[in-house]
Motif scaffolding. Structure first.
Motif, PDB file in Angstrom:
ATOM      1  N   TRP A   1       6.379  16.880   3.714  1.00 54.63           N
ATOM      2  CA  TRP A   1       7.317  15.907   4.299  1.00 54.63           C
ATOM      3  C   TRP A   1       8.447  15.621   3.318  1.00 54.63           C
ATOM      4  O   TRP A   1       9.626  15.588   3.693  1.00 54.63           O
ATOM      5  CB  TRP A   1       6.559  14.614   4.619  1.00 54.63           C
ATOM      6  CG  TRP A   1       7.349  13.585   5.389  1.00 54.63           C
ATOM      7  CD1 TRP A   1       7.339  13.361   6.730  1.00 54.63           C
ATOM      8  CD2 TRP A   1       8.267  12.613   4.834  1.00 54.63           C
ATOM      9  NE1 TRP A   1       8.184  12.322   7.058  1.00 54.63           N
ATOM     10  CE2 TRP A   1       8.771  11.844   5.914  1.00 54.63           C
ATOM     11  CE3 TRP A   1       8.710  12.327   3.545  1.00 54.63           C
ATOM     12  CZ2 TRP A   1       9.686  10.809   5.735  1.00 54.63           C
ATOM     13  CZ3 TRP A   1       9.643  11.297   3.368  1.00 54.63           C
ATOM     14  CH2 TRP A   1      10.111  10.553   4.449  1.00 54.63           C
ATOM     15  N   LEU A   2       8.120  15.432   2.057  1.00 52.73           N
ATOM     16  CA  LEU A   2       9.129  15.127   1.046  1.00 52.73           C
ATOM     17  C   LEU A   2      10.085  16.298   0.836  1.00 52.73           C
ATOM     18  O   LEU A   2      11.295  16.098   0.695  1.00 52.73           O
ATOM     19  CB  LEU A   2       8.439  14.754  -0.272  1.00 52.73           C
ATOM     20  CG  LEU A   2       7.727  13.401  -0.285  1.00 52.73           C
ATOM     21  CD1 LEU A   2       6.724  13.333  -1.430  1.00 52.73           C
ATOM     22  CD2 LEU A   2       8.734  12.265  -0.399  1.00 52.73           C
ATOM     23  N   ILE A   3       9.553  17.504   0.818  1.00 52.15           N
ATOM     24  CA  ILE A   3      10.409  18.689   0.646  1.00 52.15           C
ATOM     25  C   ILE A   3      11.363  18.822   1.829  1.00 52.15           C
ATOM     26  O   ILE A   3      12.576  19.022   1.655  1.00 52.15           O
ATOM     27  CB  ILE A   3       9.544  19.956   0.496  1.00 52.15           C
ATOM     28  CG1 ILE A   3       8.779  19.919  -0.844  1.00 52.15           C
ATOM     29  CG2 ILE A   3      10.418  21.216   0.575  1.00 52.15           C
ATOM     30  CD1 ILE A   3       7.700  20.981  -0.967  1.00 52.15           C
ATOM     31  N   SER A   4      10.831  18.699   3.038  1.00 52.75           N
ATOM     32  CA  SER A   4      11.665  18.819   4.233  1.00 52.75           C
ATOM     33  C   SER A   4      12.722  17.717   4.278  1.00 52.75           C
ATOM     34  O   SER A   4      13.909  17.971   4.541  1.00 52.75           O
ATOM     35  CB  SER A   4      10.781  18.765   5.479  1.00 52.75           C
ATOM     36  OG  SER A   4      11.552  18.866   6.648  1.00 52.75           O
ATOM     37  N   THR A   5      12.305  16.494   3.997  1.00 49.31           N
ATOM     38  CA  THR A   5      13.250  15.372   4.016  1.00 49.31           C
ATOM     39  C   THR A   5      14.307  15.536   2.939  1.00 49.31           C
ATOM     40  O   THR A   5      15.500  15.298   3.182  1.00 49.31           O
ATOM     41  CB  THR A   5      12.488  14.042   3.810  1.00 49.31           C
ATOM     42  OG1 THR A   5      11.541  13.888   4.866  1.00 49.31           O
ATOM     43  CG2 THR A   5      13.435  12.856   3.802  1.00 49.31           C
ATOM     44  N   GLY A   6      13.904  15.952   1.752  1.00 48.91           N
ATOM     45  CA  GLY A   6      14.864  16.168   0.682  1.00 48.91           C
ATOM     46  C   GLY A   6      15.894  17.213   1.045  1.00 48.91           C
ATOM     47  O   GLY A   6      17.094  17.044   0.771  1.00 48.91           O
ATOM     48  N   ARG A   7      15.454  18.273   1.691  1.00 45.93           N
ATOM     49  CA  ARG A   7      16.381  19.338   2.110  1.00 45.93           C
ATOM     50  C   ARG A   7      17.397  18.811   3.119  1.00 45.93           C
ATOM     51  O   ARG A   7      18.606  19.049   2.982  1.00 45.93           O
ATOM     52  CB  ARG A   7      15.580  20.493   2.696  1.00 45.93           C
ATOM     53  CG  ARG A   7      16.422  21.668   3.199  1.00 45.93           C
ATOM     54  CD  ARG A   7      15.510  22.838   3.546  1.00 45.93           C
ATOM     55  NE  ARG A   7      16.246  23.960   4.095  1.00 45.93           N
ATOM     56  CZ  ARG A   7      16.393  24.215   5.404  1.00 45.93           C
ATOM     57  NH1 ARG A   7      15.834  23.401   6.293  1.00 45.93           N
ATOM     58  NH2 ARG A   7      17.074  25.254   5.816  1.00 45.93           N
TER      59      ARG A   7
ATOM     60  N   ALA B   1      12.885   7.660  -1.635  1.00 39.55           N
ATOM     61  CA  ALA B   1      13.395   6.390  -1.105  1.00 39.55           C
ATOM     62  C   ALA B   1      13.148   6.301   0.399  1.00 39.55           C
ATOM     63  O   ALA B   1      12.744   5.247   0.924  1.00 39.55           O
ATOM     64  CB  ALA B   1      14.892   6.261  -1.416  1.00 39.55           C
ATOM     65  N   ALA B   2      13.362   7.416   1.108  1.00 39.45           N
ATOM     66  CA  ALA B   2      13.106   7.443   2.553  1.00 39.45           C
ATOM     67  C   ALA B   2      11.624   7.256   2.849  1.00 39.45           C
ATOM     68  O   ALA B   2      11.248   6.612   3.844  1.00 39.45           O
ATOM     69  CB  ALA B   2      13.605   8.765   3.143  1.00 39.45           C
TER      70      ALA B   2
ATOM     71  N   HIS C   1       0.836  -1.208   0.000  1.00 41.79           N
ATOM     72  CA  HIS C   1       0.000   0.000   0.000  1.00 41.79           C
ATOM     73  C   HIS C   1       0.867   1.252   0.000  1.00 41.79           C
ATOM     74  O   HIS C   1       0.587   2.218  -0.737  1.00 41.79           O
ATOM     75  CB  HIS C   1      -0.920  -0.013   1.216  1.00 41.79           C
ATOM     76  CG  HIS C   1      -1.657   1.282   1.425  1.00 41.79           C
ATOM     77  ND1 HIS C   1      -2.614   1.739   0.547  1.00 41.79           N
ATOM     78  CD2 HIS C   1      -1.540   2.235   2.399  1.00 41.79           C
ATOM     79  CE1 HIS C   1      -3.066   2.913   0.963  1.00 41.79           C
ATOM     80  NE2 HIS C   1      -2.439   3.222   2.089  1.00 41.79           N
ATOM     81  N   VAL C   2       1.932   1.247   0.813  1.00 39.93           N
ATOM     82  CA  VAL C   2       2.823   2.412   0.882  1.00 39.93           C
ATOM     83  C   VAL C   2       3.522   2.617  -0.457  1.00 39.93           C
ATOM     84  O   VAL C   2       3.622   3.750  -0.959  1.00 39.93           O
ATOM     85  CB  VAL C   2       3.852   2.248   2.025  1.00 39.93           C
ATOM     86  CG1 VAL C   2       4.974   3.283   1.895  1.00 39.93           C
ATOM     87  CG2 VAL C   2       3.170   2.394   3.377  1.00 39.93           C
ATOM     88  N   ARG C   3       4.013   1.524  -1.048  1.00 44.72           N
ATOM     89  CA  ARG C   3       4.685   1.664  -2.356  1.00 44.72           C
ATOM     90  C   ARG C   3       3.738   2.230  -3.407  1.00 44.72           C
ATOM     91  O   ARG C   3       4.109   3.111  -4.188  1.00 44.72           O
ATOM     92  CB  ARG C   3       5.228   0.302  -2.815  1.00 44.72           C
ATOM     93  CG  ARG C   3       6.544  -0.097  -2.174  1.00 44.72           C
ATOM     94  CD  ARG C   3       7.200  -1.253  -2.930  1.00 44.72           C
ATOM     95  NE  ARG C   3       6.351  -2.433  -2.956  1.00 44.72           N
ATOM     96  CZ  ARG C   3       6.333  -3.372  -2.009  1.00 44.72           C
ATOM     97  NH1 ARG C   3       7.117  -3.243  -0.949  1.00 44.72           N
ATOM     98  NH2 ARG C   3       5.542  -4.422  -2.102  1.00 44.72           N
ATOM     99  N   ASP C   4       2.498   1.752  -3.419  1.00 37.73           N
ATOM    100  CA  ASP C   4       1.507   2.282  -4.361  1.00 37.73           C
ATOM    101  C   ASP C   4       1.250   3.764  -4.105  1.00 37.73           C
ATOM    102  O   ASP C   4       1.129   4.561  -5.053  1.00 37.73           O
ATOM    103  CB  ASP C   4       0.194   1.502  -4.250  1.00 37.73           C
ATOM    104  CG  ASP C   4       0.307   0.083  -4.799  1.00 37.73           C
ATOM    105  OD1 ASP C   4       1.293  -0.196  -5.521  1.00 37.73           O
ATOM    106  OD2 ASP C   4      -0.580  -0.737  -4.501  1.00 37.73           O
ATOM    107  N   SER C   5       1.158   4.129  -2.823  1.00 40.97           N
ATOM    108  CA  SER C   5       0.908   5.535  -2.462  1.00 40.97           C
ATOM    109  C   SER C   5       2.082   6.413  -2.878  1.00 40.97           C
ATOM    110  O   SER C   5       1.898   7.508  -3.423  1.00 40.97           O
ATOM    111  CB  SER C   5       0.656   5.663  -0.960  1.00 40.97           C
ATOM    112  OG  SER C   5      -0.488   4.941  -0.582  1.00 40.97           O
TER     113      SER C   5
END
Length: 414
Positions: free
Chosen positions: A65-71, A47-48, A8-12
């Motif tokens: 979340w993705l923007i913050s994690t990427g930074r 990937a995270a 489910h997470v991979r699909d999301s």
């Protein structure tokens, strides 16, 4: 259950990548100040997400979340880099940069910044197109190369050089000031239209059209109208939709070219025509329209005609008169001449085309000679038609067009 959650997470994550990765990238480029570092950070963040969301659940705002994690991933990457000293200034700047903007307007502003940066006039037209398709539309380098029939390494180098030019020339990652916006917007619209034209009528190769390219151009046009609803952006979107509406009728199943007057109009996409006509009307109502809107208005007259005999050629000639004043060019003169041939008779159109060719304009433009050949054929001037068809055949690079012209040449009486 664990496998179900992971699936489910991979699909999301896959769905979010398809819908939001370009938005995330646009903001990361602003925060990190470097295309390559932002692309690495984007992939690190996704990937995270696959790992962490399976354990902690999908966050309420995945994009933020993705923007913050990427930074933070980029900061970690620079800290661990063997080039730490040379990267120290970049690290200080990134850490001092204002964090991710969770507001929708901020993200959309970043998408506009990305479009204007990829289409910056300091870049060559080829680089603008390649970078826009790669960074804004998200096509892979291989997909961009395939679209333009170029080797992937050549396209990759073009993109690398464009990114290097942005970095070395310190091209600002910003939306132009209002005083600069008209000229800069013209460049963006021109890039989008070049991409569309290559899909609508490929300049060379075995296929008349490339649906993938025209589809990307329309998607880009929609994005631009969503972010910056200027009349000419609306007019360009209308023009592309009205042309695209005829795609299914433009070739036979074997890929042979079919002229407008011979097309099966029941195959035209009426939903695209309706949307295009509404957009044209909105752009015209602004009284701030330009060449794209006028071309769209001409396309709308064609699209709304029930058949070739019902076409309002007087209105089309009038629109070409306005367009020629707004955007003088020999190609527009040629199109106007073809419309006059339909409205006032072939002799009137032929006189105008001959005048253009005598001036030396469009001497190497195959469509000018093809138009002249067609009018001469209609007038029964077979020798002149033959000479013009032969000249057009010597210039054409597109195989279906070549086949069409060769067939017309063979049909002429000897």
């Amino acid at each position: 259950m664990g496998e179900d959650v992971a699936a489910h997470v991979r699909d999301s994550v896959d769905a979010i990548y398809r819908s939001d990765s370009r938005r995330v990238l646009a903001t990361l480029i602003r925060l990190l100040g470097d295309f390559d570092l932002a692309e690495e950070a984007l992939h690190d963040a996704f990937a995270a997400a696959v790992e962490q969301w399976a354990e902690n659940g999908i966050p309420a705002n995945p994009r933020a979340w993705l923007i913050s994690t990427g930074r933070f991933k980029a900061i970690d990457r620079l800290r661990k880099s063997a080039r730490f000293e040379s990267d120290a200034s970049a690290l200080d700047r990134i850490q001092a940069t204002e964090g991710p903007d969770d507001q929708e307007d901020g993200v959309e502003d970043d998408r506009l910044r990305l479009i204007f940066t990829c289409c910056h006039p300091a870049l060559s037209p080829d680089a603008q197109i390649a970078l826009t398709l790669r960074e804004v539309c998200g096509l892979t380098t291989e997909e961009v190369a395939h679209a333009f029939l170029a080797p992937a390494p050549t396209l990759a180098q073009r993109i690398v050089r464009a990114k290097g030019k942005i970095r070395d020339a310190k091209i600002p990652y910003e939306i132009p000031a209002r005083s600069d916006l008209p000229a800069r917007l013209d460049t963006v619209l021109h890039v989008i239209y070049l991409v569309f034209n290559e899909g609508y009528l490929a300049t060379s190769g075995a296929s008349l059209t490339r649906a993938d390219l025209s589809g990307e151009a329309i998607r880009l046009g929609r994005l631009l109208v969503e972010l910056l609803p200027e009349p000419e952006a609306i007019g360009l979107l209308a023009l592309m939709l009205l042309h695209e509406a005829r795609r299914a009728s433009r070739t036979t199943p074997a890929g042979e070219m079919i002229l407008l007057e011979e097309q099966d109009r029941t195959l035209w996409d009426q939903a695209q025509i309706a949307e295009g006509v509404e957009l044209v009307e909105n752009a015209l109502a602004s009284h701030r329209f330009g060449p794209y809107t006028l071309q769209a208005a001409i396309a709308a007259v064609h699209a709304e005609a029930s058949g070739p005999g019902a076409t309002d050629w007087a209105q089309i000639v009038g629109l070409y008169d306005v367009l020629l004043r707004a955007d003088p060019s020999p190609v527009i003169e040629l199109n106007r001449a073809a419309a006059i041939a339909m409205h006032d008779g072939p002799e009137a159109g032929l006189a105008l085309i001959d005048a253009i060719l005598v001036r030396g304009d469009l001497t190497d433009y195959h469509l000018a000679h093809a138009a002249r050949a067609d009018i001469c054929r209609r007038l029964g001037r077979n020798a002149d038609a033959r000479a013009s068809y032969q000249r057009a055949l010597a210039l054409v690079r597109q195989e279906p067009e070549r086949d069409f012209l060769a067939a017309r040449l063979r049909e002429l009486p000897h």
